[in-house]
Every structure is written in structure tokens, then in C-alpha cells.
Design an enzyme around this catalytic site. Structure first.
Site: not given
Ligand code: GLC
Length: 425
Positions: A163, A392
Site C-alpha cells: 500500500d 502482520e
């Protein structure tokens, strides 16, 4: 030790299982994400093959008529995430976003088929899935490579799966943020804001969504209309490898037309990938198609291209480049070069190490003759898990966990690595 890790990983996956799809993690990401699902299916395949197929089937059931497979499927309402369906407004019965994500499904399907005990039953499932995956790949080359260069572009940073990478900074400078509707981020209530993209970047992300929405999500128009148009070597590498795997699977199903089309797409992509080689850095780098310029951003996107079965000389150079990064951090592979001024060890894709990318790079390197580096990357991956659990992503210097916790695809990769790669844990 490894069985204990596998059991823990399985528990993480089961807790995030919503029956026919998994959420990446509770809270931060409460829906189905495209490439998360495909990679999670690899984890499922080691303890529940049926569930692995269902994960991919659910994803592909939400393919658009034009062939695109969306990046998020909003199965159940949840206002813990922004931007939700009311912002995207793609007009689907089960709402989805209007952009896509890395095409790992073809790659994953090949592994599912190889692992299936009942090949006849697997071929029945494949016969339904393969034309859909092929249609998605055709969608890519038709809509995201309208001039037939062999390389597809992304039109939103979220499509890359990386991202807030430094790769997108220059492209985002061309995105005007005036007039973007006021909004409240939700991600920073679930995760440390220092680990997440900046507010300025979020305004660009939302501006692009509003702009594409204004163009009616018409994919025939979006590529040329977007001020953000970037060619990512890793994204293309994944697509090339998936086209190859679709061709292999089509041969197994005796579908010669899909096999030859997919083989040709892969060959064109692989030849064109060479245009992204950056000799100064010794790795591939992104091409800013909107500006007509090869970038110098030393990110993991150019290393991830290793998944495409690149020439052995390139794989050798990539392994050397990764070895250099290894001198600059504690845990391979950092998503950005620590020697570069833009490196940030905590902020998402601007430095941290991600297990899924490690797995894909290692998979590619070992096929291209770089087994030693592949094993080193996988060993570092397991060290991170042992130190910091199923996060994550991880600080590549200290190995500290970052972002969300109890992460599905991180857990899936642990099972996959331990079951298939013979790395001691
Ligand atoms: C973030 C990641 C993306 C992933 C998603 C769900 O947006 O950058 O790659 O698919 O989270 O885990």
C-alpha cells in the site's frame, strides 16, 4: 518444535475462518481480501484440503463480468473498516471494491492440484475455476496494458498489495487531493498510527477511489484516465508465474486454447520484465508509466519479481542484492533498503519484513538456482515467528511485531514453509 508452531498457526487460521472465507485478522480487516485468500489456501491445504478449495472458490465467485477479481469482498457489514461499500459504490449485490490485487490465485491453484489426493475430483473443481482465472489474466492484459507492452500497470497503490511503498511516492505526487470528501480513518484505531500510512497518503488513496467512481468503474477507461499509473515488477512477476501455472493446469485438463493463450501471455510478460532491470541497483525497479520513467526506488517490489522464473543471471544478482540488504538489517527481507533515506523500520511497506513476500521470493529464487539464499530467507522468517508470533509484519532491525496480530496469511505461510521447505524450526 515445528509441530507446535504448526498447531499454533492452525489455531490462528481457524479463529479467522468465517466458514467460506477467512478475514486477514479480526478488527483491522473484517472482510475477504484477494491475495490474502489465495495464499491462505496454501496453509489450509495442509490440514483441510476441502477448505482450501472453498477459499479460492468464494473469491472467484465475486469476479466481475469484465473479468476483474476485486481486492476486497464485503461479505458482511462492518463499520470498523474505512473505506467501506458506501465509498466504493460499485453497485454489486454483495459489495466489492472496484480495484484488484496481485494475481496469486493461479499460482496457488497449481499447488492445490499437486497436493490433491483425489485428482479426478480436483480436476472437476479446476475445470470450473481455471476459465475464470484465465479471464482475470486476460482482463489484466486488455485493460492494464492497452498498448500491448507485455507489462500491466496498477492504477491505485492498494492494487499492488504494498500500500504505502516508497515506489508510489512519485506517482502520488501527481494525484490532486483537493476536493476529497472529509473522512475518518478506522485503521489507526486498530493499529499503532506509527505503523500505518500517513494521512496525506490516505487522502490520495481516497481521491483516486472517488475519481474512479466518477468514471463509473469502467475499466476500459480507467488506465488511460488515471494520474497514477505504475508498472510494478513484483506484481507483473506474480501474474507471469500465474499465467504459466494456468497453462500447466490447462494442459492437464486438455484445454489447448487456454494453455496456448496463457503460455503466450507469460512469455510476453517475461520478455518485457527485462525492461525493468535497473543495472545501477542490481534489481528490478518500478516504471512510472504516467511519467514515462524507470524509478530508482530500492524496494522489495523489484525482488519479488524473482517469482517469475527470471533468467539465472538475474536471480543470481537478486540474491546478491538481498545479501547486501542482509548486512543492513537483522531479518530478511526488508520491504525497503535500510540504506535509503526513505526507509522506516516500522511503517508498513516502507521497511518492515513480511512473511508472504519472503515466501514468494524464496519460492522463485530456489527455482532459479539460488537455494542457499532462499533457505536463509525462510530461516529468518521462522526466527521472526518464534520471536514475535503471527504478526502482520515485523521490524527488520529488531524483529518486533508490527501492525495487526493473529494474522491469517502469516500463519498460513508458517504452515506452508514448515510442511514444504525443509527449514529447521
Ligand atoms: C494491507 C496490505 C495488503 C493486504 C491487506 C489485508 O492492505 O498492504 O497487501 O492484502 O492489508 O491483509
Amino acid at each position: 518444535m515445528s509441530q507446535a508452531l504448526i498447531d499454533q498457526a492452525r489455531k490462528v487460521m481457524e479463529n479467522n475462518d468465517r466458514g467460506t472465507y477467512t478475514v486477514p485478522t479480526h478488527g483491522l480487516y473484517p472482510f475477504q481480501w484477494n491475495w490474502d485468500s489465495a495464499l491462505s489456501a496454501l496453509g489450509f491445504s495442509h490440514f483441510n484440503m476441502e477448505r482450501a478449495w472453498v477459499e479460492v472458490e468464494t473469491l472467484m465467485a465475486h469476479q466481475w463480468v469484465d473479468g476483474m477479481v476485486p481486492h476486497i469482498i464485503f461479505h458482511e457489514p462492518d463499520d470498523g473498516y474505512f473505506p467501506g461499500p458506501d465509498v466504493w459504490q460499485t453497485g454489486r449485490v454483495v459489495p466489492t471494491t472496484g480495484i484488484t490485487q496481485p494475481a496469486v490465485v493461479g499460482f496457488a491453484l497449481r499447488k492445490l492440484y499437486d497436493r490433491a489426493e483425489d485428482k479426478a475430483a480436483a480436476r472437476v473443481r479446476l475445470a470450473k475455476l481455471l476459465p475464470k482465472v484465465h479471464a482475470w489474466h486476460q482482463w489484466f492484459y486488455r485493460n492494464r496494458d492497452p498498448n500491448g507492452t507485455g507489462l500491466v500497470a496498477i492504477i491505485h497503490p492498494w492494487e499492488s498489495g504494498r500500500d504505502n511503498s516508497v515506489d508510489w511516492d512519485e506517482g502520488l505526487d501527481a494525484v490532486p487531493i483537493e476536493g476529497v470528501a472529509p473522512f475518518t480513518r478506522r485503521d489507526t484505531t486498530h493499529a499503532n498510527p506509527d505503523h500505518r500510512p500517513s494521512d496525506e497518503q490516505y487522502k490520495c488513496y481516497i481521491w483516486l477511489v472517488e475519481y474512479f467512481r466518477g468514471l463509473g468503474w469502467d475499466n476500459a477507461k480507467l488506465h488511460d484516465a488515471s494520474p497514477f499509473c505504475l508498472v510494478d515488477p513484483g506484481f507483473n512477476g506474480i501474474l507471469i508465474r500465474s499465467c504459466d501455472q494456468v497453462a500447466d493446469l490447462a494442459e492437464i485438463l486438455c484445454d489447448t486454447s487456454i494453455a496456448s493463450e496463457a503460455r503466450e501471455m507469460a512469455a510476453n510478460g517475461r520478455a518485457a520484465l527485462e525492461s525493468l532491470w535497473n543495472p545501477a541497483l542490481g534489481q528490478y525497479t518500478c516504471y512510472n508509466r504516467a511519467a514515462g520513467r524507470l524509478q530508482d526506488t530500492p524496494t522489495i517490489g523489484g525482488l519479488l519479481a524473482a517469482i517469475a522464473d527470471v533468467p539465472h543471471g538475474r536471480a543470481d544478482a537478486l540474491a546478491r542484492r538481498i545479501a547486501l540488504l542482509g548486512e543492513r538489517c537483522g531479518y530478511l527481507v526488508p520491504s525497503h533498503d535500510p540504506a535509503d533515506g526513505a526507509f522506516d523500520s516500522l511503517r508498513y511497506w516502507r521497511g518492515p519484513t513480511w512473511l508472504i513476500v519472503n515466501y514468494l521470493i524464496a519460492e522463485g529464487l530456489s527455482r532459479s538456482g539460488q537455494r542457499e539464499m532462499a533457505q536463509r530467507i525462510l530461516a529468518d522468517s521462522l526466527k521472526l515467528i518464534q520471536k514475535s508470533g503471527f504478526a502482520e509484519y515485523y521490524d527488520p532491525m529488531s524483529g518486533e511485531p508490527c501492525g495487526g496480530s493473529s494474522f491469517t496469511w502469516t500463519a498460513a505461510m508458517v504452515i506452508e514453509i514448515l510442511k514444504t521447505k525443509r527449514v529447521p524450526a
